[in-house]
Design an enzyme around this catalytic site. Structure first.
Site, PDB file in Angstrom:
ATOM      1  NE  ARG A  41      30.706  17.511  12.677  1.00 23.07           N
ATOM      2  CZ  ARG A  41      29.404  17.630  12.893  1.00 23.07           C
ATOM      3  NH1 ARG A  41      28.556  17.482  11.895  1.00 23.07           N
ATOM      4  NH2 ARG A  41      28.953  17.885  14.099  1.00 23.07           N
ATOM      5  CE  LYS A 206      21.409  18.439  14.279  1.00 32.25           C
ATOM      6  NZ  LYS A 206      22.682  17.718  14.259  1.00 32.25           N
ATOM      7  N   GLY A 356      28.895  21.034  14.555  1.00 39.21           N
ATOM      8  CA  GLY A 356      29.302  21.133  13.156  1.00 39.21           C
ATOM      9  C   GLY A 356      29.049  22.522  12.606  1.00 39.21           C
ATOM     10  N   GLY A 380      25.700  18.290  19.890  1.00 38.24           N
ATOM     11  CA  GLY A 380      24.897  17.448  20.781  1.00 38.24           C
ATOM     12  C   GLY A 380      25.791  16.531  21.608  1.00 38.24           C
TER      13      GLY A 380
HETATM   14  N1  LIG Z   1      16.321  31.545  14.271  1.00 28.65           N
HETATM   15  C1  LIG Z   1      16.619  30.463  13.560  1.00 28.65           C
HETATM   16  N2  LIG Z   1      15.676  29.870  12.787  1.00 28.65           N
HETATM   17  C2  LIG Z   1      15.984  28.764  12.055  1.00 28.65           C
HETATM   18  N3  LIG Z   1      17.206  28.188  12.006  1.00 28.65           N
HETATM   19  C3  LIG Z   1      18.171  28.753  12.752  1.00 28.65           C
HETATM   20  C4  LIG Z   1      17.928  29.905  13.564  1.00 28.65           C
HETATM   21  N4  LIG Z   1      19.084  30.226  14.176  1.00 28.65           N
HETATM   22  C5  LIG Z   1      20.010  29.334  13.771  1.00 28.65           C
HETATM   23  N5  LIG Z   1      19.477  28.445  12.905  1.00 28.65           N
HETATM   24  C6  LIG Z   1      20.160  27.353  12.183  1.00 28.65           C
HETATM   25  O1  LIG Z   1      20.664  26.396  13.079  1.00 28.65           O
HETATM   26  C7  LIG Z   1      21.583  25.596  12.336  1.00 28.65           C
HETATM   27  C8  LIG Z   1      22.586  24.972  13.254  1.00 28.65           C
HETATM   28  O2  LIG Z   1      21.927  24.277  14.276  1.00 28.65           O
HETATM   29  P1  LIG Z   1      22.568  23.007  15.046  1.00 28.65           P
HETATM   30  O3  LIG Z   1      22.695  21.869  14.101  1.00 28.65           O
HETATM   31  O4  LIG Z   1      21.719  22.824  16.256  1.00 28.65           O
HETATM   32  O5  LIG Z   1      24.022  23.541  15.452  1.00 28.65           O
HETATM   33  P2  LIG Z   1      25.393  22.734  15.594  1.00 28.65           P
HETATM   34  O6  LIG Z   1      25.611  21.954  14.312  1.00 28.65           O
HETATM   35  O7  LIG Z   1      26.449  23.765  15.813  1.00 28.65           O
HETATM   36  O8  LIG Z   1      25.200  21.811  16.773  1.00 28.65           O
HETATM   37  C9  LIG Z   1      22.213  26.528  11.316  1.00 28.65           C
HETATM   38  O9  LIG Z   1      22.102  25.940  10.034  1.00 28.65           O
HETATM   39  C10 LIG Z   1      21.385  27.813  11.426  1.00 28.65           C
HETATM   40  O10 LIG Z   1      21.005  28.359  10.174  1.00 28.65           O
HETATM   41  O1  LIG Z   2      25.889  17.256  13.263  1.00 21.71           O
HETATM   42  C1  LIG Z   2      25.900  16.536  14.255  1.00 21.71           C
HETATM   43  O2  LIG Z   2      25.573  16.973  15.497  1.00 21.71           O
HETATM   44  P1  LIG Z   2      25.574  18.538  15.975  1.00 21.71           P
HETATM   45  O3  LIG Z   2      24.729  19.348  15.006  1.00 21.71           O
HETATM   46  O4  LIG Z   2      24.944  18.456  17.350  1.00 21.71           O
HETATM   47  O5  LIG Z   2      27.011  18.988  16.026  1.00 21.71           O
HETATM   48  C2  LIG Z   2      26.361  15.092  14.221  1.00 21.71           C
HETATM   49  O6  LIG Z   2      26.820  14.750  12.922  1.00 21.71           O
HETATM   50  C3  LIG Z   2      25.213  14.171  14.651  1.00 21.71           C
HETATM   51  O7  LIG Z   2      24.144  14.287  13.741  1.00 21.71           O
HETATM   52  P2  LIG Z   2      22.637  13.987  14.231  1.00 21.71           P
HETATM   53  O8  LIG Z   2      22.275  15.074  15.243  1.00 21.71           O
HETATM   54  O9  LIG Z   2      21.801  14.031  12.985  1.00 21.71           O
HETATM   55  O10 LIG Z   2      22.662  12.620  14.881  1.00 21.71           O
END
Ligand SMILES: Nc1ncnc2c1ncn2[C@@H]1O[C@H](COP(=O)(O)OP(=O)(O)O)[C@@H](O)[C@H]1O
Ligand SMILES: O=C(OP(=O)(O)O)[C@H](O)COP(=O)(O)O
Length: 399
Positions: A41, A206, A356, A380
């Site tokens: 990033r 999330k 991310g 997101g």
């Molecule tokens: N079964 C699980 N239990 C808890 N955490 C998980 C599980 N599967 C994936 N994760 C966690 O989800 C995190 C990423 O989630 P998220 O922020 O939603 O993705 P992104 O940043 O790609 O949008 C990673 O740090 C990973 O360790």
């Molecule tokens: O990591 C982010 O989003 P993402 O995990 O959905 O890619 C962005 O930095 C937004 O962070 P936020 O979901 O805490 O507002």
């Protein structure tokens, strides 16, 4: 996109002007050492920052990191990011110890033309994320006072109605940065009439954010594959025991409704890797998805699920993937993410990875980034863009 962009601002001349850049420098940090584990990033915003530096602007960068609760919290300081940003730019980055206070004001006042400052974490201030317009506006006033023009290059945060994203552009001349422009251009390929089958893969942690998005995306996709922390609320909705896995209990009914509304569209894990604890060396086994022991938690999808997901992906012509399939940061729970990522690279499809952590997983697992059509910095944000929602950060640039 009918909004002004960085070239318009550069065309007006920025030499000697203070340009406030909202970036998404929310990078993953090692929980033990605090080191940055993936700088994707930071790299993504370099084209915008370098162009401003070369044009002689006084560049004031702001970002959030993690989810601190509106007050300073050292574990979420952006100081390490300032160091890495300086290395990548090849020039020191001046770090302000606060976001809009004395340190920020004096750091910005001390910038020479072509120099860069990074403000401390925006979310150390309650006003940044406040739902109260006046509280957010008051913080936006203070932030806007640090710039003469505003560039939004924080694609990963354009879906947040936060002061730095939504309210500052109303107070300063504003443009979209290079990253925001490119992300929107590529993602718009998925919103019109994507080539079918269109398969979306969702995982990550999330959960409540993304369950809302599933509802909107379901009618437009042909297949929705769900793994990661996301899947347990669905498995619970199917009546299965999920032990101590990540669960959004109040969303179980919503998940049940979603599955009933689109029978056969949603694919869930048939096996999961269940562990004794959330730890790299925890005892673990692959168990059927309807047989997670009550004292264990699911930390990855199992091999049979990977094979099923890979088969669905091999048919796809368009793929969007957000959210790791398991806790890929721990080697024992990285196989699901690796397997799904490899299946995406092998598919004869236009593929977009967003998020991310998902983008970090692609790099951490040593996959060839060029085998994906696009790697987006926003998870997101890209999901909400695909949903067709008006994103607060984009709408603010249009005004
Ligand atoms: N079964 C699980 N239990 C808890 N955490 C998980 C599980 N599967 C994936 N994760 C966690 O989800 C995190 C990423 O989630 P998220 O922020 O939603 O993705 P992104 O940043 O790609 O949008 C990673 O740090 C990973 O360790
Ligand atoms: O990591 C982010 O989003 P993402 O995990 O959905 O890619 C962005 O930095 C937004 O962070 P936020 O979901 O805490 O507002």
């Amino acid at each position: 996109m009918s909004i002004r962009n960085l070239d318009d601002l550069l065309g007006e001349g920025v030499s000697g002007r203070r340009v406030l850049v909202r970036a998404d420098l929310n990078v993953p940090l090692d929980k033990q050492t605090g080191d940055i584990t993936d700088d994707g990033r930071i790299r993504a915003v370099l084209p915008t920052l370098s162009a401003l530096v070369q044009a002689g602007a006084k560049v004031v960068v702001c970002s959030h990191l993690g989810r601190p609760k509106g007050a300073p919290d050292p574990q979420f300081s952006l100081r390490p990011v300032a160091g890495r940003l300086g290395e990548l730019l090849g020039a020191p980055v001046h770090f302000a110890e606060d976001t809009v206070g004395d340190s920020a004001r004096s750091t910005v006042a001390g910038l020479a033309d072509g120099q860069v400052a990074l403000l401390e974490n925006l979310r150390f201030n309650k006003g940044e994320t406040s739902k109260d317009d006046a509280e957010r506006g008051a913080f936006a006033d203070q932030l806007a006072a640090l710039g003469d023009a505003y560039v939004d290059d924080a694609f990963g945060a354009v879906h947040r109605k936060h002061a730095s994203v939504h309210d500052v552009p109303a107070r300063l001349p504003h443009v979209a940065g290079r990253l925001v422009l490119r992300e929107v251009e590529v993602l718009s390929r998925l919103t019109g009439d994507p080539e079918r089958p269109y398969v979306v893969v969702l995982g990550g942690s999330k959960v409540s954010d993304k369950l809302a998005v599933i509802e909107a995306l379901l009618p437009t996709v042909d297949r929705l594959l769900i793994g990661g922390g996301m899947c347990f609320t669905f498995l619970k909705a199917q009546g299965h025991e999920v032990g101590t896995s990540l669960l959004e209990a109040e969303m179980v009914d919503t998940c049940r409704n979603l599955m009933e509304r689109a029978p056969g569209k949603i694919m869930l894990p048939v096996d999961v890797v269940a562990a004794d604890a959330f730890a790299p060396d925890a005892a673990h086994d692959t168990v059927p998805a309807d047989g997670i022991p009550s004292h264990r938690l699911g930390l990855d999808i199992g091999p049979e699920t990977v094979a099923g997901f890979a088969a669905a992906l091999s048919q796809a012509k368009t793929i969007f993937w957000n959210g790791p399939m398991g806790v890929f940061e721990m080697a024992a729970f990285a196989n699901g993410t690796r397997g799904v990522a490899e299946a995406i690279t092998k598919a004869d499809a236009f593929s977009v990875v967003g998020g991310g952590d998902s983008a970090a997983a692609v790099r951490a697992l040593g996959l060839d980034e060029s085998s994906f059509g696009h790697i987006s910095t926003g998870g997101g944000a890209s999901l909400e863009y695909l949903e067709g929602k008006t994103l607060p950060g984009i709408a603010a640039l249009e005004n």
